[in-house]
Scaffold this active site. Structure first.
Site, PDB file in Angstrom:
ATOM      1  N   HIS A 249       0.827  -1.213   0.000  1.00 32.69           N
ATOM      2  CA  HIS A 249       0.000   0.000   0.000  1.00 32.69           C
ATOM      3  C   HIS A 249       0.860   1.262   0.000  1.00 32.69           C
ATOM      4  CE1 HIS A 249      -3.055  -2.989   1.348  1.00 32.69           C
ATOM      5  NE2 HIS A 249      -3.797  -2.266   0.539  1.00 32.69           N
ATOM      6  N   ASN A 250       1.687   1.358  -1.013  1.00 34.28           N
ATOM      7  CA  ASN A 250       2.634   2.470  -1.096  1.00 34.28           C
ATOM      8  C   ASN A 250       2.259   3.402  -2.255  1.00 34.28           C
ATOM      9  OD1 ASN A 250       3.452   1.070  -3.437  1.00 34.28           O
ATOM     10  ND2 ASN A 250       4.783  -0.229  -2.184  1.00 34.28           N
ATOM     11  N   HIS A 253       1.310   1.808  -5.575  1.00 34.15           N
ATOM     12  CA  HIS A 253      -0.059   1.278  -5.631  1.00 34.15           C
ATOM     13  C   HIS A 253      -1.028   2.426  -5.916  1.00 34.15           C
ATOM     14  CE1 HIS A 253      -3.743  -0.831  -4.646  1.00 34.15           C
ATOM     15  NE2 HIS A 253      -3.991   0.020  -3.656  1.00 34.15           N
ATOM     16  N   HIS A 289      -6.759   7.207  -2.178  1.00 38.01           N
ATOM     17  CA  HIS A 289      -7.565   6.191  -1.499  1.00 38.01           C
ATOM     18  C   HIS A 289      -6.847   5.372  -0.428  1.00 38.01           C
ATOM     19  CE1 HIS A 289      -5.679   3.075  -3.884  1.00 38.01           C
ATOM     20  NE2 HIS A 289      -6.291   2.197  -3.126  1.00 38.01           N
ATOM     21  N   ASP A 290      -5.509   5.320  -0.426  1.00 38.32           N
ATOM     22  CA  ASP A 290      -4.799   4.545   0.607  1.00 38.32           C
ATOM     23  C   ASP A 290      -3.778   5.404   1.360  1.00 38.32           C
ATOM     24  OD1 ASP A 290      -5.829   1.944   0.836  1.00 38.32           O
ATOM     25  OD2 ASP A 290      -4.844   1.280  -1.006  1.00 38.32           O
ATOM     26  N   ASP A 399      -9.028  -0.420  -7.807  1.00 35.32           N
ATOM     27  CA  ASP A 399      -8.267  -0.751  -6.606  1.00 35.32           C
ATOM     28  C   ASP A 399      -7.721  -2.178  -6.630  1.00 35.32           C
ATOM     29  OD1 ASP A 399      -7.206  -0.428  -4.091  1.00 35.32           O
ATOM     30  OD2 ASP A 399      -9.078  -0.830  -3.023  1.00 35.32           O
ATOM     31  N   GLN A 450      -4.494 -16.492  -5.084  1.00 37.98           N
ATOM     32  CA  GLN A 450      -5.165 -15.867  -6.224  1.00 37.98           C
ATOM     33  C   GLN A 450      -6.391 -16.611  -6.743  1.00 37.98           C
ATOM     34  OE1 GLN A 450      -3.990 -13.311  -5.290  1.00 37.98           O
ATOM     35  NE2 GLN A 450      -3.738 -12.270  -7.228  1.00 37.98           N
TER      36      GLN A 450
HETATM   37  P1  5GP Z   1      -6.849  -2.105  -0.790  1.00 35.87           P
HETATM   38  O1  5GP Z   1      -7.939  -1.056  -0.734  1.00 35.87           O
HETATM   39  O2  5GP Z   1      -6.437  -2.558   0.567  1.00 35.87           O
HETATM   40  O3  5GP Z   1      -5.739  -1.694  -1.668  1.00 35.87           O
HETATM   41  O4  5GP Z   1      -7.443  -3.375  -1.549  1.00 35.87           O
HETATM   42  C1  5GP Z   1      -8.399  -4.152  -0.981  1.00 35.87           C
HETATM   43  C2  5GP Z   1      -7.901  -5.493  -0.517  1.00 35.87           C
HETATM   44  O5  5GP Z   1      -8.162  -6.461  -1.512  1.00 35.87           O
HETATM   45  C3  5GP Z   1      -6.425  -5.660  -0.250  1.00 35.87           C
HETATM   46  O6  5GP Z   1      -6.003  -5.161   0.980  1.00 35.87           O
HETATM   47  C4  5GP Z   1      -6.279  -7.153  -0.315  1.00 35.87           C
HETATM   48  O7  5GP Z   1      -6.711  -7.750   0.887  1.00 35.87           O
HETATM   49  C5  5GP Z   1      -7.253  -7.517  -1.405  1.00 35.87           C
HETATM   50  N1  5GP Z   1      -6.555  -7.681  -2.683  1.00 35.87           N
HETATM   51  C6  5GP Z   1      -6.305  -6.750  -3.622  1.00 35.87           C
HETATM   52  N2  5GP Z   1      -5.674  -7.297  -4.669  1.00 35.87           N
HETATM   53  C7  5GP Z   1      -5.513  -8.612  -4.381  1.00 35.87           C
HETATM   54  C8  5GP Z   1      -4.941  -9.717  -5.062  1.00 35.87           C
HETATM   55  O8  5GP Z   1      -4.429  -9.628  -6.176  1.00 35.87           O
HETATM   56  N3  5GP Z   1      -4.985 -10.918  -4.423  1.00 35.87           N
HETATM   57  C9  5GP Z   1      -5.546 -11.088  -3.213  1.00 35.87           C
HETATM   58  N4  5GP Z   1      -5.524 -12.304  -2.680  1.00 35.87           N
HETATM   59  N5  5GP Z   1      -6.089 -10.072  -2.545  1.00 35.87           N
HETATM   60  C10 5GP Z   1      -6.086  -8.848  -3.118  1.00 35.87           C
HETATM   61 MN    MN Z   2      -5.875   0.213  -2.489  1.00 33.33          MN
END
Ligand code: 5GP
Ligand code: MN
Length: 523
Positions: A249-250, A253, A289-290, A399, A450
């Protein structure tokens, strides 16, 4: 400064080490600890030839190979109210476990079969480990908790300190960003920026700032909303500094989510269905957003009762925080890209950004997707609720869109995500908090992470958007289906490998060691 070499024996092995007289004592102790394969809580004892205990420090006298020191390892004796069950039992189970594994390997290689006593001993350690793990809030890794309180040993990492970018680094990025700000971005790059195939790994942070600026220019925001370029630069830089040094979450991203939102804007011609305030809201929300994500998710915040969870009463603590930081930045007039908006325009952007950023909490996923699916059945852009849920879906898609990217772009992102998950679950184990299996390094693999996520989260979400915008199919649905095949193949290959290993192990166990050399099975 003089370089010294000392010779010592540990566990029957001859070792030697080199150090300088002005080296750090802790560093030298670490060297001895490594040589002894000792755990972080073990006490090291060094004896001279006469059998006298001597201090491990850079002042240690040099010796010759025939007058070696003797290094001994003693299990830690933690005392005091914070000591955990394992430490009170007088040993560090993790070290014991490691030693037993090493012993097991050695015995197996030397003998070809495992003596019953070793098998029994291993089962006992396993049983004890499970017992200790089973005690609530006292996982056996909870041992490490004590380090931070009152001993000279340092904790593994300082959560807060390591999170923030150094001023030096940020300034360097800003200088580079400014030095490039007069340079024209080529048409070729501007075109490439529209595509979901965009590869972020080719660009550094200052270049990403330039590209974000270009999005604002090419969407016509700079002219339409009268955004002064120095204010845009200050805002982008402030956003950049408020993303933390965490694996996933950098700032990169943030850039990727903004870039996907920008790509979607062109692909589905959003300006023909939404007004410019809505599009400004979407792109700005994606960028913010993050903000200030600490690398630990809402579950951690709530379970660990962090400041954020307390402040927001466990209700989307992170997303509330990201949004709050976004508006704190905009409160500074030199960063306020909205300062020339009319009052009601600002009110609309603010309302929209709050709605969009809060919608990125995955705890809201089913609710938002359900509302969208209902709206899609008779979608009407004049319906405020329909438009609002479409915007929420768009930011959600952007996202979690990494798997829409080419594999060479997407896979490193998965590695970053798993790294962040593992950091969290390691910390949860240390703190005796609940650990989600999908974050546990002992339970997760790339494909296992995944396959379910693509099947149950990504495809239903992307397909719902695809119903409204069939044009998106080749850009966000086809690549995700391919990714599912890719990870399914990877899963099968892993299982096959595991199966092979298991059957060759049982061959080794049952047939003795006649066909084994140096621990490797020969076929
Ligand atoms: P965030 O708002 O935190 O960036 O995204 C939402 C959440 O979705 C992430 O924290 C993570 O738990 C999940 N997420 C996003 N992309 C992936 C991905 O490619 N694989 C998995 N397993 N989870 C993901
Ligand atoms: Mn995000």
């Amino acid at each position: 400064m003089t370089t010294k070499v000392v010779y010592f024996v540990v566990d029957g092995r001859d070792e030697q080490t080199e150090f300088c007289s002005d080296d750090d004592t802790d560093d030298l102790k670490e060297t001895f600890r490594a040589a002894a394969e000792a755990g972080p809580h073990d006490i090291l004892k060094l004896y001279n030839k006469k059998g006298n205990l001597i201090n491990i420090s850079p002042r240690l006298s040099e010796n010759a190979p025939d007058s070696r020191y003797k290094l001994e390892v003693v299990a830690a004796q933690c005392t005091g109210e914070h000591s955990t069950m394992a430490s009170r039992l007088g040993f560090d189970l993790s070290v014991f476990d490691e030693r037993l594994c090493a012993l097991e390997k050695k015995v197996f290689v030397d003998n070809g079969d495992m003596p019953e006593t070793v098998v029994e001993m291993k089962a006992k350690v396993e049983e004890l480990k499970q017992k200790l793990e089973g005690v609530e809030h006292l996982s056996w890794l909870g041992l490490f908790k004590d380090i931070s309180s009152g001993t000279s040993l340092k904790p593994f990492w300082d959560k807060q300190k390591s999170l923030k970018k150094s001023e030096q680094h940020s300034k360097r990025v800003f200088q580079k960003f400014m030095s490039m700000s007069k340079v024209q971005v080529t048409d070729e790059v501007r075109e490439y920026l529209h595509k979901p195939t965009f590869d972020n790994w080719q660009w550094d942070e200052s270049e990403m700032l330039i590209l974000l600026r270009q999005m604002f220019i090419d969407l016509g925001f700079v002219t339409r909303f009268n955004i002064e370029l120095p204010v845009l630069h200050n805002w982008l830089y402030e956003v950049f500094t408020n993303y933390n040094l965490v694996p996933f979450h950098n700032f990169k991203h943030c850039f990727m989510v903004a870039q996907m939102m920008y790509g979607l804007t062109w692909l589905i011609d959003l300006p023909s269905i939404l007004d410019d305030i809505d599009i400004l809201t979407l792109i700005t929300s994606a960028i913010c957003h993050d903000l200030d994500h600490p690398g630990y998710n809402n579950a951690y915040q709530i379970n660990a009762r962090t400041e954020l969870a307390l402040r927001y009463n466990d209700i989307s603590p992170l997303e509330n925080h990201h949004c709050s930081v976004a508006f704190e930045i905009l409160e500074k007039q030199h960063c306020n890209i909205f300062r020339n908006l009319k009052r009601d325009e600002f009110r609309r952007v603010r309302e929209g950004m709050i709605r969009c950023i809060l919608a990125t909490d995955m705890a809201k996923h089913n609710e938002i997707l359900g509302n969208f699916k209902t709206a899609v059945q008779h979608f009407d852009l004049n319906n405020k609720d329909h438009k609002s849920v479409l915007m929420m879906i768009l930011i959600k898609v952007a996202d979690i869109s990494n798997e829409c990217r080419p594999m060479e772009v997407a896979e490193p992102w998965l590695e970053c995500l798993l790294q962040e998950f593992f950091n969290q679950s390691d910390l949860e184990k240390l703190e005796g908090l609940p650990v989600a299996p999908f974050m546990d390094r002992d339970k997760v693999t790339k494909p296992s992470s995944q396959i379910g996520f693509i099947k149950f989260v990504l495809l239903p979400l992307f397909e719902a958007l695809g119903i409204l915008f069939p044009k998106l199919e080749p850009h966000i649905i086809t690549p995700v289906r391919k990714a599912l095949d890719y990870y399914t193949d990877m899963q099968n290959a892993l299982e096959e490998e595991k199966h092979k290993k298991e059957s060759s192990n049982s061959v080794g166990k049952h047939n003795g060691i006649s066909n084994q050399v140096n621990g490797k099975i020969q076929t």
